[in-house]
Scaffold this motif. Structure first.
Motif, PDB file in Angstrom:
ATOM      1  N   LEU A 363       0.845  -1.193   0.000  1.00 32.71           N
ATOM      2  CA  LEU A 363       0.000   0.000   0.000  1.00 32.71           C
ATOM      3  C   LEU A 363       0.881   1.245   0.000  1.00 32.71           C
ATOM      4  O   LEU A 363       1.868   1.319   0.741  1.00 32.71           O
ATOM      5  N   ALA A 367      -2.336   5.819   0.640  1.00 33.44           N
ATOM      6  CA  ALA A 367      -3.435   4.876   0.875  1.00 33.44           C
ATOM      7  C   ALA A 367      -3.504   4.521   2.356  1.00 33.44           C
ATOM      8  O   ALA A 367      -4.594   4.476   2.943  1.00 33.44           O
ATOM      9  N   ILE A 371      -6.669   5.327   4.879  1.00 32.16           N
ATOM     10  CA  ILE A 371      -7.377   4.308   5.672  1.00 32.16           C
ATOM     11  C   ILE A 371      -7.420   4.755   7.128  1.00 32.16           C
ATOM     12  O   ILE A 371      -8.462   4.688   7.788  1.00 32.16           O
ATOM     13  N   ALA A 381     -13.677   1.501   5.357  1.00 29.49           N
ATOM     14  CA  ALA A 381     -12.810   1.474   4.175  1.00 29.49           C
ATOM     15  C   ALA A 381     -12.897   0.097   3.530  1.00 29.49           C
ATOM     16  O   ALA A 381     -13.039  -0.905   4.218  1.00 29.49           O
ATOM     17  N   VAL A 383     -10.782  -2.361   0.968  1.00 33.13           N
ATOM     18  CA  VAL A 383      -9.516  -2.567   0.259  1.00 33.13           C
ATOM     19  C   VAL A 383      -9.732  -3.728  -0.701  1.00 33.13           C
ATOM     20  O   VAL A 383     -10.020  -4.849  -0.287  1.00 33.13           O
ATOM     21  N   THR A 466      -5.483 -11.818  -0.651  1.00 30.60           N
ATOM     22  CA  THR A 466      -6.415 -11.276   0.353  1.00 30.60           C
ATOM     23  C   THR A 466      -5.993 -11.616   1.784  1.00 30.60           C
ATOM     24  O   THR A 466      -6.096 -10.781   2.676  1.00 30.60           O
ATOM     25  N   LEU A 469      -2.932  -9.555   2.893  1.00 28.72           N
ATOM     26  CA  LEU A 469      -3.303  -8.155   3.029  1.00 28.72           C
ATOM     27  C   LEU A 469      -4.094  -7.955   4.331  1.00 28.72           C
ATOM     28  O   LEU A 469      -3.889  -6.986   5.064  1.00 28.72           O
ATOM     29  N   LEU A 473      -2.910  -5.478   7.185  1.00 29.57           N
ATOM     30  CA  LEU A 473      -3.772  -4.406   7.688  1.00 29.57           C
ATOM     31  C   LEU A 473      -3.952  -4.524   9.202  1.00 29.57           C
ATOM     32  O   LEU A 473      -3.961  -3.527   9.924  1.00 29.57           O
ATOM     33  N   ILE A 510     -12.595  -2.145   8.320  1.00 30.21           N
ATOM     34  CA  ILE A 510     -11.913  -2.352   7.041  1.00 30.21           C
ATOM     35  C   ILE A 510     -12.388  -3.665   6.432  1.00 30.21           C
ATOM     36  O   ILE A 510     -12.292  -4.724   7.060  1.00 30.21           O
ATOM     37  N   VAL A 512     -11.765  -6.297   3.422  1.00 30.24           N
ATOM     38  CA  VAL A 512     -10.766  -6.694   2.435  1.00 30.24           C
ATOM     39  C   VAL A 512     -11.401  -7.743   1.556  1.00 30.24           C
ATOM     40  O   VAL A 512     -11.999  -8.690   2.082  1.00 30.24           O
ATOM     41  N   VAL A 530      -9.855   1.471  -1.693  1.00 29.74           N
ATOM     42  CA  VAL A 530      -8.477   1.413  -2.189  1.00 29.74           C
ATOM     43  C   VAL A 530      -8.376   0.195  -3.100  1.00 29.74           C
ATOM     44  O   VAL A 530      -8.713  -0.917  -2.689  1.00 29.74           O
ATOM     45  N   VAL A 532      -5.800  -2.116  -4.748  1.00 30.24           N
ATOM     46  CA  VAL A 532      -4.382  -2.375  -4.517  1.00 30.24           C
ATOM     47  C   VAL A 532      -3.597  -2.456  -5.825  1.00 30.24           C
ATOM     48  O   VAL A 532      -2.487  -1.973  -5.926  1.00 30.24           O
TER      49      VAL A 532
END
Ligand code: ADP
Ligand code: ZN
Ligand code: ZN
Length: 705
Positions: A363, A367, A371, A381, A383, A466, A469, A473, A510, A512, A530, A532
């Motif tokens: 990120l 970004a 977040i 958010a 992502v 995923t 990430l 996060l 968040i 994802v 966002v 990615v």
């Protein structure tokens, strides 16, 4: 003379379509004798039981005949009508005949798979009762209406919605209307208002609402049930338990369900009272079936409407170029919803150049900061990353070894399994276990302890998926509530819905996830998206990649700011100057679509030209290519110097090896459909006679080449 009077013209045989690959057998039905009792009970459209090999099969009677060319010794007799089944309605048979002709398959190959498995499985010889009766009872029990509450008053339509509705209400007979509305512009509300007027007009009629994805059915079904509490609703998709699928399909087929909501397979449900069709997100690639008979549900919806003289509504924020061209040519009507409902503005798009930046878990600093600000304000958010798993490939940086799949031209993806599954809300943590999984053939293996080439024990996951990430996060935002949604999460029944419910309820900071989050959802408080990695689709080999990328980015951007919050979308890329981003930032679908159409016209691609694809697979690439070369020669011989159809050279498929089979393809192109289909009709019988043991299949209007 008595003997000539006795000349027998009565029905003796039934032509029965079975679920067998007609393209390779060369027959689309099989003749069976009818005994006197069956003669009474059977008509075209009847479902029958017939002997096949040592067993029995369910078949569909396509015609009755007085004679057969089969040798008498080879003729078998129909066992009887399928208990409890009613004959297939004629309009449905007409659609199936069209599909069989257009996709060059047998009628049985189209018809039988369209029927739920429970209903097309031969009953045990001494079975008691009929599955049809049980399925009917199940639907009735499941949809009993207990004095419904008064339906909530529908919102008053805004002027653009009213205008769209007026276009639809002025439609009589066969018309196609494209409803082009930005995300959050209230398309669904237009569908519901329109369907309400259609349902009110005729108490026996039915309406069909197609959606691209299973995950979208519960949300829409709830809206429909609330709006039409007195109407029976059937839901059709491939993830239903067999009993429910049979019950709902039969309710559609008997005309008892007035509203049918379903994914692509629902277009093949017989609906005797069908009066209107809506295809939501009509551009979505998942409307194209990718195995067996490769039909397009969007296209078949239009065919069904034209055969029956009905209106059909296609809705999208990013219409397919096929539909866009049809509008430009005046074949479809256009209705537009140019703005979002209420005060909601479209999100502001910003392109983040990833070059020369220090990234944190892939990120960009901007970004990460965005977040942080978003969750600090108590907003959500999203992502977005279109790769599930932990990392797309495992590698050794000592010798360059990569986790290639032994059976495919692809890498095995690193997945985290077991206790560390955080997915969903409040999932437990535990020691992580990893495995390598091929997303193409499903092949799996444990992660090697050391590099198979050089023995290095420090193997690394390369890139983001995923799961990784989500982990990154969690590390960057320790207090945040994070939820992930992708196909791995969704493979557990009910798990996807849990994540979506939590997101809707505002219990997630968040989100994802992949595509599954991009479509249709109306999340509250979501003010930041966002993306990615936008780069996969920018310079891909498939000419449709930019169209797909544009649609996906529009869709996922559309999740932001639907409840009137100022919202932002950050697009991460290494090619910030690509023109696609300019159109996106201006929310200029028309400009993008017109540019794409112009480019495709220049090079002669769909929707200007029409394509079919012959795919072949064999144990070696050489054998697959050799088969296609012979196919090409046979085709060229048929065509002579007729230039209406072009046969291209056979080439290996983009993914040339799958599950241990080598694959190649041959593209057929034409400016018009009729010569293309005439050619295919003449060509297919020749293909059956070609030597070699390649397996092959034809794909008309291929979605991927
Ligand atoms: P789309 O399908 O175009 O993305 P939706 O139909 O989901 O948009 O509408 C977005 C939101 O606006 C939904 O919450 C919907 O209930 C609401 N909405 C739609 N039309 C109206 C209207 N005329 N007045 C008030 N709210 C509306
Ligand atoms: Zn190594
Ligand atoms: Zn594989």
């Amino acid at each position: 003379m008595a003997s000539s009077i006795g000349f027998d013209t009565t029905v003796r045989y039934a032509r029965v379509a079975l679920d067998l690959p007609a393209s390779q057998l060369g027959a689309s039905w099989f003749d069976y004798a009818l005994d006197p009792q069956a003669r009474e009970a059977v008509e075209p459209g009847s479902w029958v039981l017939v002997p096949w090999g040592a067993g029995r099969r369910v078949g569909l009677v396509v015609a009755l005949a007085g004679h057969t060319d089969l040798e008498p010794a080879r003729i078998k007799t129909v066992i009887g009508a399928l208990p409890g089944a009613r004959p297939a309605p004629e309009p449905w048979l007409r659609l199936l005949r069209f599909a069989a002709d257009y996709y060059h398959r047998g009628l049985g190959e189209v018809a039988l798979p369209a029927v739920p498995k429970l209903l097309r499985t031969p009953p045990a010889p001494r079975a008691r009762g009929s599955v049809f009766d049980r399925a009917r009872a199940r639907f009735d029990a499941g949809t009993e209406t207990t004095a419904p509450p008064a339906p909530p008053a529908p919102p008053e339509l805004n002027p653009a919605q009213r205008e769209a509705l007026a276009v639809l209400e002025a439609s009589t007979g066969f018309t196609v209307t494209l409803l082009h509305g930005v995300t959050g512009s209230g398309k669904t509300e237009v569908y519901l208002h329109w369907l309400a007027t259609v349902l009110a007009r005729d108490p026996a009629c039915q309406v069909l609402l197609l959606v691209p994805e299973i995950a979208l059915t519960p949300q829409l079904a709830a809206q429909v049930a609330a709006r039409f509490p007195n109407e029976r609703l059937a839901i059709l998709h491939s993830d239903l338990p067999d009993g429910d699928r049979a019950a709902h399909w039969l309710a559609a087929a008997d005309g008892r369900a007035r509203v049918v909501i379903g994914t692509r397979l629902a277009v093949l449900a017989p609906m005797p009272g069908l009066a209107a069709i809506v295809v939501d997100e009509e551009h979505d690639p998942s409307y194209k079936q990718q195995e067996g008979v490769r039909y397009s549900a969007r296209d078949l919806a239009i065919v069904a409407a034209s055969q029956r003289g009905l209106p059909v509504l296609l809705g999208s924020a990013t219409p397919s170029l096929e539909s866009w061209l049809a509008v430009r040519r005046g074949r479809y009507r256009l209705a537009r919803l140019p703005g979002r409902i209420g005060d909601a503005a479209l999100p502001e798009l910003e392109v983040l150049d990833l070059r020369h930046k220090t990234l944190q878990h892939d990120l960009a600093p901007r970004a990460v900061a965005a977040i942080r600000d978003t969750i600090a304000r108590g907003e959500q958010a999203l992502v977005f990353i279109n790769r599930r798993g932990y990392a797309p490939v495992l590698g050794c940086d000592q010798c360059g070894w990569l986790s290639r799949c032994a059976d495919c031209s692809a890498y095995r993806v690193l997945h985290r399994a077991g206790g560390a599954q955080r997915s969903g809300v409040g999932a437990s943590r535990g020691p992580a276990r990893y495995r390598l999984v091929c997303h193409h053939c499903g092949g799996e293996q444990p992660v090697p302890r050391a590099c198979p080439e050089c023995g290095n024990i420090d193997l690394k996951g390369l890139g983001q998926g995923t799961q990784r990430l989500e982990e990154g996060l969690a590390e960057m935002f320790p207090g945040a509530r994070i939820a992930r949604l992708d196909r791995d999460v969704a493979s557990r029944r009910g798990a996807a819905q849990k994540v979506l419910d939590a997101a809707h309820a505002g219990e997630v900071d968040i989100l994802v996830g992949t595509q599954m989050l991009a479509k249709g959802h109306d999340f509250r408080r979501l003010s930041l998206v966002v993306v990615v990695d936008c780069d996969g689709g920018l310079y891909a080999a498939d000419y449709r990649a930019p169209e797909r990328l544009f649609a996906t980015l529009m869709q996922v951007s559309g999740r932001a700011g639907r409840d009137a919050r100022a919202s932002r979308v950050l697009l991460q890329t290494r090619f910030p100057e690509h023109p696609l981003f300019g159109y996106l930032a201006r929310h200029d679908y028309d400009g993008f679509a017109d540019l794409q159409l112009a480019e495709r016209q220049q090079v002669g691609l769909p929707p200007w030209r029409h394509q079919a694809l012959l795919r072949a697979e064999a144990t070696t690439q050489a054998a697959a290519l050799a088969f296609l070369a012979q196919a090409r020669d046979a085709g060229q011989a048929l065509l002579g110097d007729d230039a209406a159809v072009t046969l291209l050279d056979p080439v290996p498929m983009a993914m040339s090896r799958l599950a241990g089979r080598e694959r190649a393809q041959l593209l057929i192109e034409s400016d018009a459909r009729p010569p293309l289909h005439r050619f295919l009709d003449a060509w297919l019988p020749r293909l059956r006679e070609l030597p070699g043991n390649a397996r092959w299949a034809l794909d008309v209007d291929p979605a991927e080449i």
